[in-house]
Enzyme design. Structure first.
Site, PDB file in Angstrom:
ATOM      1  N   ASP A   1       0.878  -1.289   0.166  1.00  0.00           N
ATOM      2  CA  ASP A   1       0.107   0.157  -0.007  1.00  0.00           C
ATOM      3  C   ASP A   1       0.805   1.254   0.046  1.00  0.00           C
ATOM      4  O   ASP A   1       2.014   1.301   0.404  1.00  0.00           O
ATOM      5  CB  ASP A   1      -0.920   0.120   1.104  1.00  0.00           C
ATOM      6  CG  ASP A   1      -0.345  -0.122   2.609  1.00  0.00           C
ATOM      7  OD1 ASP A   1       0.738  -0.973   2.601  1.00  0.00           O
ATOM      8  OD2 ASP A   1      -1.095  -0.030   3.605  1.00  0.00           O
TER       9      ASP A   1
ATOM     10  N   GLU B   1      -0.841  -2.079   5.003  1.00  0.00           N
ATOM     11  CA  GLU B   1       0.080  -2.076   6.246  1.00  0.00           C
ATOM     12  C   GLU B   1      -0.168  -0.618   7.083  1.00  0.00           C
ATOM     13  O   GLU B   1      -0.307  -0.695   8.259  1.00  0.00           O
ATOM     14  CB  GLU B   1       1.423  -2.140   5.861  1.00  0.00           C
ATOM     15  CG  GLU B   1       2.571  -2.463   7.042  1.00  0.00           C
ATOM     16  CD  GLU B   1       2.916  -1.257   7.955  1.00  0.00           C
ATOM     17  OE1 GLU B   1       2.887  -1.011   8.902  1.00  0.00           O
ATOM     18  OE2 GLU B   1       3.080  -0.148   7.122  1.00  0.00           O
ATOM     19  N   GLU B   2      -0.389   0.100   6.286  1.00  0.00           N
ATOM     20  CA  GLU B   2      -0.473   1.769   6.789  1.00  0.00           C
ATOM     21  C   GLU B   2      -1.694   1.807   7.752  1.00  0.00           C
ATOM     22  O   GLU B   2      -1.689   2.883   8.396  1.00  0.00           O
ATOM     23  CB  GLU B   2      -0.187   2.667   5.886  1.00  0.00           C
ATOM     24  CG  GLU B   2       0.849   2.892   5.008  1.00  0.00           C
ATOM     25  CD  GLU B   2       2.179   3.253   5.671  1.00  0.00           C
ATOM     26  OE1 GLU B   2       2.105   3.575   6.752  1.00  0.00           O
ATOM     27  OE2 GLU B   2       3.253   2.914   5.275  1.00  0.00           O
TER      28      GLU B   2
ATOM     29  N   HIS C   1       7.648   8.699   4.668  1.00  0.00           N
ATOM     30  CA  HIS C   1       6.247   9.599   4.556  1.00  0.00           C
ATOM     31  C   HIS C   1       6.645  11.165   4.152  1.00  0.00           C
ATOM     32  O   HIS C   1       5.338  11.703   4.313  1.00  0.00           O
ATOM     33  CB  HIS C   1       5.304   9.508   5.905  1.00  0.00           C
ATOM     34  CG  HIS C   1       5.240   8.018   6.491  1.00  0.00           C
ATOM     35  ND1 HIS C   1       4.098   7.765   7.236  1.00  0.00           N
ATOM     36  CD2 HIS C   1       5.576   6.761   5.790  1.00  0.00           C
ATOM     37  CE1 HIS C   1       4.063   6.485   7.305  1.00  0.00           C
ATOM     38  NE2 HIS C   1       4.778   5.742   6.437  1.00  0.00           N
TER      39      HIS C   1
HETATM   40 NI    NI Z   1       6.252   1.227   5.564  1.00  0.00          NI
END
Ligand code: NI
Length: 382
Positions: free
Chosen positions: A75, A133-134, A356
């Site tokens: 993702d 996952e996020e 990020h």
């Molecule tokens: Ni990651």
């Protein structure tokens, strides 16, 4: 001997660049998933039924008595990418700024090599291309719930890691990353005129005391040698200068590196905050949304990774990773079966922005090495 040839390494880098241009948010990775399925089919890897958009493939080994699982998360994040590279995200407002495009490409390349060299593959290999996952709900938790770990003997996953310098591979033999749980604290008082506080139960005043008190839980209730974090990250109350509102709501995150501390934080929060609110005539409610457990590596499996790394790249490549308080849903696999989560260092000139960040980028030089690492972990597994 290097198994990941420059051709395969370049193939993985090209795959990564393609995936990078078409990022999808957690739980919505349908195009990514169909791309992965297409490649696995091309490699004649069996597809195992699982909830979309995760994709699970199985390669049967020549011996097949043991099964090794390799995981990549697929993702991306709700970030508008910045920078100049020719393969920038083509999906507005969505970008691969954590490196999961790299993880996916690396696992695809490993699958390609292993499928082309089946005679050299003894264990069964389960390829976990995991959605979400996020964000919660966790894609790993869903896969575990569907039983993918049942026949697995060991599980490995890696994260390309910007804080770790390029050329290093970081492992940890125990707790490596923290649990991550959300907490909401609802403080209900009785509103009124700002000039007459004595006629009200001021939830904002009580919230101030609550914010101070939660740090006391970390410093006075948790054993000081046990890592723990409580951060209140959002406050919501009131409308204007002179009205005391009825309610204040605080939002925060709870982090711990053991299940015991994790439960302790939640229990202490509940007890302290409810009592504190009551002392001021307000009602305090603590709602914990349980997230991901701590990532705890298996000692023997981490030592196995260390042996493989040292014999192929030399012991100086290895570094011990100090635990971090970030979360990772790889923990769900490790709750079921022994395994190890590996940090592949890539920090340096080509990867200088943190994960990020809108300008985050992978140092692609580490993609071939990472592919090689996964292949070697399979080849030496017995
Ligand atoms: Ni990651």
């Amino acid at each position: 001997m290097t198994l990941c040839t420059s051709t395969l390494g370049q193939w993985a880098i090209n795959e990564r660049r393609y995936l990078h241009q078409y990022p999808e948010l957690s739980g919505q990775e349908y195009q990514t998933a169909s791309y992965i399925r297409k490649w696995l089919q091309e490699c004649q890897i069996e597809l195992i039924d699982c909830e979309a958009p995760s994709v699970v493939g199985l390669l049967r080994g020549t011996d097949g008595r043991k099964t090794i699982a390799l995981r990549a998360d697929i993702d991306a994040l709700p970030v508008t990418e910045e920078g100049e590279k020719p393969y920038l995200s083509k999906n507005p407002g969505v970008a691969h700024v954590c490196g999961h495009d790299g993880h996916t490409a690396i696992l695809l390349a490993a699958a390609k090599w292993l499928s082309e060299n089946r005679a050299e593959v003894k264990p069964n290999v389960l390829f976990l291309f995991q959605s979400s996952e996020e964000m919660l709900p966790s894609g790993a938790e869903a896969l575990v719930r569907q039983g993918v770990m049942e026949d697995v003997d060991a599980v490995f996953g890696l994260h390309l890691w910007q804080p770790l310098e390029k050329g290093k591979i970081g492992i940890s033999t125990g707790a490596m990353m923290a649990s991550s749980d959300d907490v909401r604290i609802v403080i209900t008082g009785r509103g009124g005129h700002g000039s007459m506080p004595h006629e009200t139960i001021d939830p904002i005043y009580v919230a101030g005391q609550v914010i101070a008190a939660v740090q006391g839980i970390v410093s006075r209730r948790v054993n000081p040698i046990e890592p723990a974090v409580i951060s209140i990250c959002r406050m919501e109350a009131g409308t204007t200068y002179n009205i005391i509102p009825n309610q204040a709501i605080l939002y925060g995150t709870l982090r711990a590196q053991s299940e015991k501390t994790r439960r302790l934080l939640a229990a202490e929060l509940k007890q302290t905050i409810e009592a504190l609110c009551e002392a001021w005539g307000a009602k305090g409610e603590v709602i914990v949304d349980w997230g991901t457990p701590p990532v705890v590596n298996d000692k023997a499996m981490s030592e196995y990774v260390a042996t493989v790394v040292a014999s192929h790249w030399g012991g100086e490549v290895l570094t011990h990773v100090e635990p971090v308080m970030g979360g990772e849903d790889f923990s769900y696999y490790l709750e079921r079966k022994p395994g190890s989560f590996i940090f592949v260092g890539m920090g340096g000139e080509k990867s200088s922005f943190p994960h990020h960040h809108p300008r985050f980028d992978i140092d692609e030089d580490v993609i071939p090495t990472s592919t090689e690492l996964l292949i070697q972990l399979v080849k030496h597994f017995s």
